[in-house]
Structure formats: C-alpha cells, structure tokens
Design a protein around this motif. Structure first.
Motif, PDB file in Angstrom:
ATOM      1  N   ASP A 174      17.965 -20.041  -3.614  1.00 12.03           N
ATOM      2  CA  ASP A 174      19.412 -19.230  -3.193  1.00 12.03           C
ATOM      3  C   ASP A 174      19.254 -17.878  -2.871  1.00 12.03           C
ATOM      4  OD1 ASP A 174      20.305 -21.427  -3.774  1.00 12.03           O
ATOM      5  OD2 ASP A 174      21.253 -20.554  -6.008  1.00 12.03           O
ATOM      6  N   VAL A 175      18.325 -17.282  -3.097  1.00 14.53           N
ATOM      7  CA  VAL A 175      17.951 -16.098  -2.709  1.00 14.53           C
ATOM      8  C   VAL A 175      17.773 -15.486  -1.551  1.00 14.53           C
ATOM      9  CG1 VAL A 175      17.071 -13.394  -2.551  1.00 14.53           C
ATOM     10  CG2 VAL A 175      18.116 -14.734  -5.364  1.00 14.53           C
ATOM     11  N   THR A 221      11.696 -10.077   0.625  1.00 17.39           N
ATOM     12  CA  THR A 221      10.824 -10.404  -0.024  1.00 17.39           C
ATOM     13  C   THR A 221      10.727 -11.049  -0.951  1.00 17.39           C
ATOM     14  OG1 THR A 221      11.220  -8.230   0.298  1.00 17.39           O
ATOM     15  CG2 THR A 221      10.702  -8.879   1.850  1.00 17.39           C
ATOM     16  N   ALA A 222       9.196 -10.396  -2.002  1.00 19.12           N
ATOM     17  CA  ALA A 222       9.017 -10.715  -3.320  1.00 19.12           C
ATOM     18  C   ALA A 222       9.696  -9.266  -4.057  1.00 19.12           C
ATOM     19  CB  ALA A 222       8.350 -10.550  -3.898  1.00 19.12           C
ATOM     20  N   LYS A 223       9.977  -7.983  -2.901  1.00 20.52           N
ATOM     21  CA  LYS A 223      11.540  -7.321  -4.206  1.00 20.52           C
ATOM     22  C   LYS A 223      12.309  -7.730  -3.615  1.00 20.52           C
ATOM     23  CE  LYS A 223      12.124  -2.225  -3.686  1.00 20.52           C
ATOM     24  NZ  LYS A 223      11.279  -0.909  -3.089  1.00 20.52           N
ATOM     25  N   ASP A 224      13.151  -8.333  -2.868  1.00 22.34           N
ATOM     26  CA  ASP A 224      14.166  -8.256  -2.296  1.00 22.34           C
ATOM     27  C   ASP A 224      14.682  -9.543  -3.605  1.00 22.34           C
ATOM     28  OD1 ASP A 224      14.808  -7.739  -0.176  1.00 22.34           O
ATOM     29  OD2 ASP A 224      14.475  -9.168   1.163  1.00 22.34           O
ATOM     30  N   ILE A 225      13.953 -10.439  -3.603  1.00 25.07           N
ATOM     31  CA  ILE A 225      14.089 -11.861  -4.856  1.00 25.07           C
ATOM     32  C   ILE A 225      14.283 -10.983  -6.243  1.00 25.07           C
ATOM     33  CG2 ILE A 225      13.176 -13.138  -6.017  1.00 25.07           C
ATOM     34  CD1 ILE A 225      11.920 -14.220  -3.124  1.00 25.07           C
ATOM     35  N   SER A 226      13.274  -9.457  -6.050  1.00 23.16           N
ATOM     36  CA  SER A 226      13.332  -9.004  -7.768  1.00 23.16           C
ATOM     37  C   SER A 226      14.567  -8.404  -8.008  1.00 23.16           C
ATOM     38  CB  SER A 226      11.976  -8.527  -7.611  1.00 23.16           C
ATOM     39  OG  SER A 226      12.237  -7.620  -9.027  1.00 23.16           O
ATOM     40  N   GLY A 254      17.623  -9.237 -10.479  1.00 23.29           N
ATOM     41  CA  GLY A 254      16.894  -8.641 -11.580  1.00 23.29           C
ATOM     42  C   GLY A 254      16.120  -9.213 -12.696  1.00 23.29           C
ATOM     43  N   MET A 255      14.678  -9.610 -11.987  1.00 23.19           N
ATOM     44  CA  MET A 255      13.944 -10.090 -12.579  1.00 23.19           C
ATOM     45  C   MET A 255      12.562  -9.636 -12.560  1.00 23.19           C
ATOM     46  SD  MET A 255      12.242 -14.489 -11.595  1.00 23.19           S
ATOM     47  CE  MET A 255      13.862 -14.733 -11.630  1.00 23.19           C
ATOM     48  N   PRO A 256      11.181  -9.366 -13.480  1.00 17.51           N
ATOM     49  CA  PRO A 256       9.952  -8.603 -12.868  1.00 17.51           C
ATOM     50  C   PRO A 256       9.826  -9.226 -11.580  1.00 17.51           C
ATOM     51  CG  PRO A 256      10.447  -9.148 -15.315  1.00 17.51           C
ATOM     52  CD  PRO A 256      11.527  -9.970 -14.383  1.00 17.51           C
ATOM     53  N   LEU A 257       8.909  -8.055 -11.385  1.00 13.70           N
ATOM     54  CA  LEU A 257       8.293  -8.682  -9.767  1.00 13.70           C
ATOM     55  C   LEU A 257       6.527  -9.933 -10.217  1.00 13.70           C
ATOM     56  CD1 LEU A 257       7.514  -5.221  -7.330  1.00 13.70           C
ATOM     57  CD2 LEU A 257       8.517  -8.117  -6.795  1.00 13.70           C
ATOM     58  N   GLN A 312       5.265 -11.318   8.129  1.00 14.80           N
ATOM     59  CA  GLN A 312       6.722 -10.260   7.517  1.00 14.80           C
ATOM     60  C   GLN A 312       6.280  -9.852   6.947  1.00 14.80           C
ATOM     61  OE1 GLN A 312       9.813 -13.246   9.177  1.00 14.80           O
ATOM     62  NE2 GLN A 312       8.427 -14.291  10.579  1.00 14.80           N
ATOM     63  N   ARG A 313       5.545 -10.463   5.679  1.00 10.04           N
ATOM     64  CA  ARG A 313       5.618 -10.282   4.046  1.00 10.04           C
ATOM     65  C   ARG A 313       7.155 -11.113   3.770  1.00 10.04           C
ATOM     66  NH1 ARG A 313       2.508  -3.817   3.712  1.00 10.04           N
ATOM     67  NH2 ARG A 313       1.279  -4.668   4.641  1.00 10.04           N
ATOM     68  N   ARG A 314       7.316 -11.750   3.585  1.00 10.99           N
ATOM     69  CA  ARG A 314       7.898 -12.311   3.119  1.00 10.99           C
ATOM     70  C   ARG A 314       8.185 -14.278   3.288  1.00 10.99           C
ATOM     71  NH1 ARG A 314      13.479  -9.836   4.475  1.00 10.99           N
ATOM     72  NH2 ARG A 314      13.499  -8.306   5.057  1.00 10.99           N
ATOM     73  N   TYR A 315       9.278 -15.015   2.153  1.00  9.08           N
ATOM     74  CA  TYR A 315       9.208 -16.155   1.843  1.00  9.08           C
ATOM     75  C   TYR A 315      10.576 -16.440   2.857  1.00  9.08           C
ATOM     76  CZ  TYR A 315       5.463 -14.825  -1.195  1.00  9.08           C
ATOM     77  OH  TYR A 315       4.498 -14.094  -1.589  1.00  9.08           O
ATOM     78  N   GLY A 316       9.973 -18.071   3.316  1.00 12.69           N
ATOM     79  CA  GLY A 316      11.050 -19.043   3.261  1.00 12.69           C
ATOM     80  C   GLY A 316      11.401 -20.331   2.984  1.00 12.69           C
TER      81      GLY A 316
END
Length: 265
Positions: free
Chosen positions: A19-20, A29-34, A38-41, A63-67
């Motif tokens: 969803d994110v 990014t993984a940091k965005d998702i974290s 509120g989930m640990p990296l 882009q260091r992102r996930y799609g």
C-alpha cells in the motif's frame, strides 16, 4: 514462539508495504516504508527481498526506490476477469448513459466491498475521477455506497464504519453515524440514493439497486452530473435509472452460468 515476521503478521505487513509503495507514483524507498509503517529497516528489507523475488515488487536501483511489480498487474487482470461484466449489462449501462445524458456506472458488491465494474462516459459527460474500474472506497460518500449500506442492519453498518471510518472528503460529506443513519433510512424508503458533492466537489450522483430473483442486492447502477445539471434533472432521471437497474438485474439473471465478457472502462 512465533517469529515476529512469520505467519499472518508477515502477510499483513507485506500488504501494508505494498500500500505504501502504491501510494506514490514514484514508488517508495525502504526508509519511506519504515517511517510510514513504524517498521524497523531490517524487517522492511526482508519483506522487500521476498516481494522482489515473487515479482510483486521491483527494485528501481537507479532511483533507490521500490515500485509495484508486474504480478500486481496480473492480479488486477484476474480481478477484472472475476468481476467480468456481461455484454448485455454493458449494453444496458451504455443505454443509461445515452438516455440519462450522464456518465453511467455499474458497481457490484462483493461482501461489503464495492467494485466499480463498468463505466460509460463521454467528453461531454465525463466520469468522476477516480471512479474507474476497481474503485472500492468511501461508501458513506457515494451513491452506490449508500445503496450497499442501506441493505445492512444497524449493527452491520456500525461494524462497517468501525472498520472503514467516515473520512471527510468534502465539506458536504456526512460526518456522523447519526447523519448517515438518517440518510440510509431515506434510501430504504425511496429506493434511490442521492449524493450531492459529498465525494468530490463539482459532481453529484444518483444510484438505484440491482437485485437478483430473490430480492438480494447484487450491486447498483448510478449516474453522475455537474451539480447545476443534477439539481435541474435528477427527478426526471430517477425513473430512467430505476428502469436501467431493472434491465441490468434481468440481464445478470439471464447470464447466470454463461461466460461474462471482460469489463470495459
């Protein structure tokens, strides 16, 4: 003891992660998702690795992102096949668009979820954005959502609102369960649901239930217009809409056991 990232908890986290990623056209990014969940990296990276391997997520390395991956598109296509709208129903919705001179919609109810299965519009009478195939949100603020809720008893409506809430979308959106209960009573007595700029500004809707031979509500047909056109014409459109709902119901009953055509937007 069950590991924190196993079983049902892991599945729920994976869906929340998707969803994110889906919420931003650029991905996440993984940091965005974290941060969002509120989930640990480390947990985020483990889930991402699993979803990349299953091709539900793609790593956009530059882009260091996930799609979203192509498997999500495959799920969308599968949903469209399962919700497939018979040719006779599509024809009835097109006739409604022409006779009502309005954008016309057919929505089906799957449990307590609303799925817009078919839309017919034109440059002159465009659909409401984002009412396209698969839209399932905001039952309290849409005409076909009010039809769905009007078929529930008070406890079922309270349970639905407890799970989905009553997010204010415009200054006209019904904001309390009491207001909604009064509105649903009117829908039950009149057999027509009305929505006046409660979902998006600049558009109003009218919906009627589609029922099966036993009287169970399968879905609804609806039309949308600009508010000034709606106020002038909605009373004359109501019988046209009821007639379309009846034709769609008969078409669905006739199509039982027959293959359905693909839904068309």
């Amino acid at each position: 003891m069950t590991a924190p990232d196993s079983g049902m908890a892991s599945v729920q986290k994976a869906f929340a992660l998707l969803d994110v990623i889906a919420a931003d056209p650029r991905g996440a990014t993984a940091k965005d998702i974290s941060t969002e969940l509120g989930m640990p990296l480390p947990s985020v990276y483990r889930l991402l690795q699993t979803l990349v391997a299953s091709e539900h997520v793609v790593h956009l390395r530059g882009q260091r992102r996930y799609g979203l991956g192509y498997k999500v598109h495959a799920l969308d296509l599968s949903l469209r096949r399962q919700v497939g709208t018979p040719v006779t129903v599509r024809r009835a919705v097109r006739e409604l668009h022409v006779s009502a001179d309005a954008a016309a919609y057919f929505a089906v109810y799957r449990g307590d979820a609303i799925v817009v299965a078919h839309v017919v519009d034109s440059l002159r009478r465009p659909r409401i954005d984002p009412l396209d195939f698969g839209f399932t949100d905001a039952a309290h603020a849409t005409a076909f959502g009010k039809i769905l809720l009007s078929r529930m008893d008070d406890h079922e409506v309270a349970d639905y609102l407890g799970r989905h809430g009553m997010r204010p979308l415009t200054e006209r959106t019904l904001s309390t369960p009491e207001e909604l209960a009064q509105e649903l009573g009117r829908v039950r007595s009149e057999g027509i649901a009305v929505e006046r700029e409660e979902f998006v500004p600049g558009a109003s809707c009218l919906a009627a239930p589609v029922v099966d031979a036993a009287g169970r509500t399968l879905g609804s047909v609806a039309v949308s217009l600009r508010p000034e056109d709606f106020e002038r014409r909605h009373r004359s459109i109501a019988p046209v809409l009821r007639g379309a709902a009846d034709r769609v119901g008969r078409a669905l009953r006739a199509a039982e056991g027959c293959p359905a055509g693909p839904p068309a937007g």
